[in-house]
Write an enzyme that holds these catalytic residues in place. Structure first.
Site, PDB file in Angstrom:
ATOM      1  N   PHE A  79       0.867  -1.185   0.000  1.00 13.86           N
ATOM      2  CA  PHE A  79       0.000   0.000   0.000  1.00 13.86           C
ATOM      3  C   PHE A  79       0.906   1.239   0.000  1.00 13.86           C
ATOM      4  O   PHE A  79       1.833   1.336   0.807  1.00 13.86           O
ATOM      5  CB  PHE A  79      -0.914  -0.028   1.221  1.00 13.86           C
ATOM      6  CG  PHE A  79      -2.057   0.950   1.133  1.00 13.86           C
ATOM      7  CD1 PHE A  79      -3.175   0.676   0.367  1.00 13.86           C
ATOM      8  CD2 PHE A  79      -2.006   2.155   1.813  1.00 13.86           C
ATOM      9  CE1 PHE A  79      -4.227   1.581   0.271  1.00 13.86           C
ATOM     10  CE2 PHE A  79      -3.053   3.070   1.729  1.00 13.86           C
ATOM     11  CZ  PHE A  79      -4.160   2.775   0.959  1.00 13.86           C
ATOM     12  N   ASP A 113       1.229  -4.296   9.042  1.00  9.26           N
ATOM     13  CA  ASP A 113       0.057  -3.454   8.800  1.00  9.26           C
ATOM     14  C   ASP A 113      -1.143  -4.400   8.658  1.00  9.26           C
ATOM     15  O   ASP A 113      -1.203  -5.211   7.730  1.00  9.26           O
ATOM     16  CB  ASP A 113       0.269  -2.621   7.531  1.00  9.26           C
ATOM     17  CG  ASP A 113      -0.868  -1.633   7.295  1.00  9.26           C
ATOM     18  OD1 ASP A 113      -1.991  -1.884   7.793  1.00  9.26           O
ATOM     19  OD2 ASP A 113      -0.638  -0.625   6.602  1.00  9.26           O
ATOM     20  N   TYR A 156     -11.432   2.258   9.998  1.00  7.87           N
ATOM     21  CA  TYR A 156     -12.633   2.556   9.194  1.00  7.87           C
ATOM     22  C   TYR A 156     -12.983   1.473   8.192  1.00  7.87           C
ATOM     23  O   TYR A 156     -13.943   1.617   7.452  1.00  7.87           O
ATOM     24  CB  TYR A 156     -12.499   3.916   8.491  1.00  7.87           C
ATOM     25  CG  TYR A 156     -11.260   4.128   7.644  1.00  7.87           C
ATOM     26  CD1 TYR A 156     -11.158   3.586   6.375  1.00  7.87           C
ATOM     27  CD2 TYR A 156     -10.202   4.890   8.118  1.00  7.87           C
ATOM     28  CE1 TYR A 156     -10.029   3.773   5.607  1.00  7.87           C
ATOM     29  CE2 TYR A 156      -9.053   5.087   7.359  1.00  7.87           C
ATOM     30  CZ  TYR A 156      -8.975   4.529   6.108  1.00  7.87           C
ATOM     31  OH  TYR A 156      -7.857   4.718   5.344  1.00  7.87           O
ATOM     32  N   LYS A 157     -12.215   0.379   8.157  1.00  5.13           N
ATOM     33  CA  LYS A 157     -12.524  -0.707   7.215  1.00  5.13           C
ATOM     34  C   LYS A 157     -13.409  -1.733   7.927  1.00  5.13           C
ATOM     35  O   LYS A 157     -14.541  -1.431   8.275  1.00  5.13           O
ATOM     36  CB  LYS A 157     -11.213  -1.278   6.668  1.00  5.13           C
ATOM     37  CG  LYS A 157     -10.496  -0.243   5.808  1.00  5.13           C
ATOM     38  CD  LYS A 157      -9.109  -0.650   5.367  1.00  5.13           C
ATOM     39  CE  LYS A 157      -8.527   0.436   4.462  1.00  5.13           C
ATOM     40  NZ  LYS A 157      -7.063   0.397   4.411  1.00  5.13           N
ATOM     41  N   ARG A 209     -12.562  -4.973  -7.038  1.00  4.71           N
ATOM     42  CA  ARG A 209     -12.371  -5.661  -5.762  1.00  4.71           C
ATOM     43  C   ARG A 209     -13.679  -5.652  -4.974  1.00  4.71           C
ATOM     44  O   ARG A 209     -14.378  -4.634  -4.927  1.00  4.71           O
ATOM     45  CB  ARG A 209     -11.283  -4.874  -5.019  1.00  4.71           C
ATOM     46  CG  ARG A 209     -10.875  -5.411  -3.698  1.00  4.71           C
ATOM     47  CD  ARG A 209      -9.825  -4.505  -3.078  1.00  4.71           C
ATOM     48  NE  ARG A 209     -10.444  -3.333  -2.450  1.00  4.71           N
ATOM     49  CZ  ARG A 209      -9.831  -2.489  -1.635  1.00  4.71           C
ATOM     50  NH1 ARG A 209      -8.558  -2.649  -1.357  1.00  4.71           N
ATOM     51  NH2 ARG A 209     -10.467  -1.469  -1.112  1.00  4.71           N
TER      52      ARG A 209
HETATM   53  C1  LIG Z   1      -6.394   1.571   4.371  1.00  2.00           C
HETATM   54  C2  LIG Z   1      -4.944   1.383   4.551  1.00  2.00           C
HETATM   55  C3  LIG Z   1      -4.173   2.369   5.156  1.00  2.00           C
HETATM   56  C4  LIG Z   1      -4.835   3.662   5.553  1.00  2.00           C
HETATM   57  O1  LIG Z   1      -4.008   4.549   6.160  1.00  2.00           O
HETATM   58  P1  LIG Z   1      -4.598   5.880   6.810  1.00  2.00           P
HETATM   59  O2  LIG Z   1      -3.390   6.635   7.151  1.00  2.00           O
HETATM   60  O3  LIG Z   1      -5.350   5.474   8.061  1.00  2.00           O
HETATM   61  O4  LIG Z   1      -5.460   6.537   5.820  1.00  2.00           O
HETATM   62  C5  LIG Z   1      -2.823   2.124   5.325  1.00  2.00           C
HETATM   63  N1  LIG Z   1      -2.255   0.962   4.947  1.00  2.00           N
HETATM   64  C6  LIG Z   1      -2.989  -0.020   4.366  1.00  2.00           C
HETATM   65  C7  LIG Z   1      -2.336  -1.294   3.965  1.00  2.00           C
HETATM   66  C8  LIG Z   1      -4.338   0.179   4.133  1.00  2.00           C
HETATM   67  O5  LIG Z   1      -5.051  -0.776   3.545  1.00  2.00           O
END
Ligand SMILES: *Cc1c(COP(=O)(O)O)cnc(C)c1O
Length: 406
Positions: free
Chosen positions: A124, A193, A218-219, A365
């Protein structure tokens, strides 16, 4: 599977009652709970109470009287059983991005002679960006290796290994125990992560020897748009880490107002500034939507939803190429397909009340959230997708228009 068969499965689903905890708009099939979790019904009432009674009436007294000041630890402790951690190893704060920065910069000092942060190509992007900034700041190097070359890339100079447990795109899942042990044997610390894992796949951080982790609120945790994230520090490391981002909320005595810095005991030292209470309490409601859910049952249903989706899509949408691993041990709780017109197909699906998401350049997805999805949703979603593909409706020009968020 026919709609009737799907409905029979739904009626017998041990998690069926959890769907009633969520507000799902009538007629909508929501397959994006891995990007923004659905709204728990309890959240709206709780937010009203917080605004009217706590903020509105108790005002600043709420920090003590309504437990605001302990909320980061309290909600962390609620998340702990979902990730196989001890209650005092988890705290809620900031965003995933900021928490990665906090943990990387603190943990790098455990082995100052080692100068490399290692991560995966295609991780990510925020993870890679923040790691590159941390590396620059610390005089280190960020090395990015393909997944197949990660093992060979761990060496005597590797300080930190930064990996996303379940990949956001195809859904590949690392073997946390194996990778952590391998890195540890080479003298490196691993930061996981868990953004696409927590609330979806089985997690056993303590059992698997995890030392550091972050995860998204938030997921799958349903904490609301931009909900605070969490971080985990294994007990044995907590007193050895000194944050670089030092704020008063992470001080041993925030209300002593002293000039000197003394970290709070344990994981609390990773708080920085004042927590956003409305968002924090919305996250608490989101996490509470899991109360009473057996995480093994959640995972078993995720597997069943995935298998059904994959089987139906294979039969009726042959032009889509499923890129998610079939083996449940090697994947998360979403299913992804490749198609050169994934964006347009995704838009046409949204117009047909099936919300999934597009990931550049060519992936569509679908998040499988067992608390509020049923088998009927999957059958209907694949039927509508097959119709869009067969009719070529996705070619309508309006489906090619891209918004700022894709
Ligand atoms: C959704 C997600 C994030 C989100 O990071 P924020 O800083 O909270 O917006 C980070 N890493 C991964 C792998 C994600 O899927």
């Amino acid at each position: 599977m026919t709609l009737d068969e799907a409905r029979t499965l739904d009626a017998a689903d041990p998690l069926r009652a959890f769907r009633d905890r969520f507000h799902i708009p009538e007629g909508l099939i929501y397959l994006d709970g891995n990007s923004l979790g659905a709204l728990p019904i309890a959240t709206a009432a709780r937010q009203q109470e917080v605004v009217a009674s706590e903020w509105g009436t108790s005002l600043i007294r709420s920090w003590n009287e309504h437990g605001w000041i302990e909320a980061p630890q309290r909600i962390g402790a609620r998340i702990a059983p979902l990730i196989g951690a001890k209650p005092h190893e988890v705290i809620v704060a900031d965003s995933v991005t900021v928490n990665i920065f906090k943990l990387l910069t603190a943990a790098a000092a455990l082995a100052p002679e080692r100068k490399t942060i290692l991560s995966e190509a295609g991780n990510f992007h925020t993870d890679l960006h923040v790691a590159s900034g941390a590396a620059d700041l610390l005089g280190m190097e960020l090395r990015i290796a393909e997944r197949t070359e990660l093992n060979a890339a761990i060496g005597p100079d590797t300080n930190l290994l930064l990996l996303t447990h379940v990949h956001y795109k195809a859904g590949f899942r690392f073997d946390m125990a194996e990778v952590t042990a391998r890195a540890k044997a080479a003298g490196a610390t691993t930061l996981w992560d868990l953004s696409h894992s927590v609330g979806a796949v089985p997690l056993h951080l303590n059992r698997d020897g995890a030392e550091l982790a972050v995860g998204c609120g938030y997921k799958y945790l349903n904490g609301g748009p931009g909900a605070p994230a969490f971080l985990y520090v294994a007990e044995h490391l907590q007193e050895r880490l000194r944050p670089a981002l030092r704020g008063w909320m992470g001080h041993a005595a925030p209300f002593a107002f002293t000039d000197d810095y003394e970290p709070a005991p344990g994981v609390s030292r990773f708080l920085a500034g004042t927590p956003p209470m409305l968002s924090l309490l919305a996250l608490e409601s989101g996490v509470q939507s899991f109360d009473g859910a057996d995480m093994d049952a959640v995972w078993a249903k995720s597997i069943a939803l995935f298998d059904l989706f994959a089987r139906l899509a294979e039969g009726s949408c042959p032009e889509l190429d499923c890129i998610s691993p079939r083996d449940p041990e090697r994947r998360g709780s979403h299913i992804s397909f490749r198609h050169p017109h994934a964006f347009e197909i995704c838009q046409a699906l949204i117009a047909a009340d099936v919300i999934g998401d597009f990931r550049a350049p060519d992936v569509i997805r679908f998040g499988l959230t067992p608390l509020y999805l049923g088998y009927e949703d999957i059958v209907q979603a694949v039927e509508r997708m097959a119709d869009i593909l067969d009719s070529g409706r996705w070619r309508e020009p309006r489906f090619a228009v891209r918004g700022k968020v894709t």
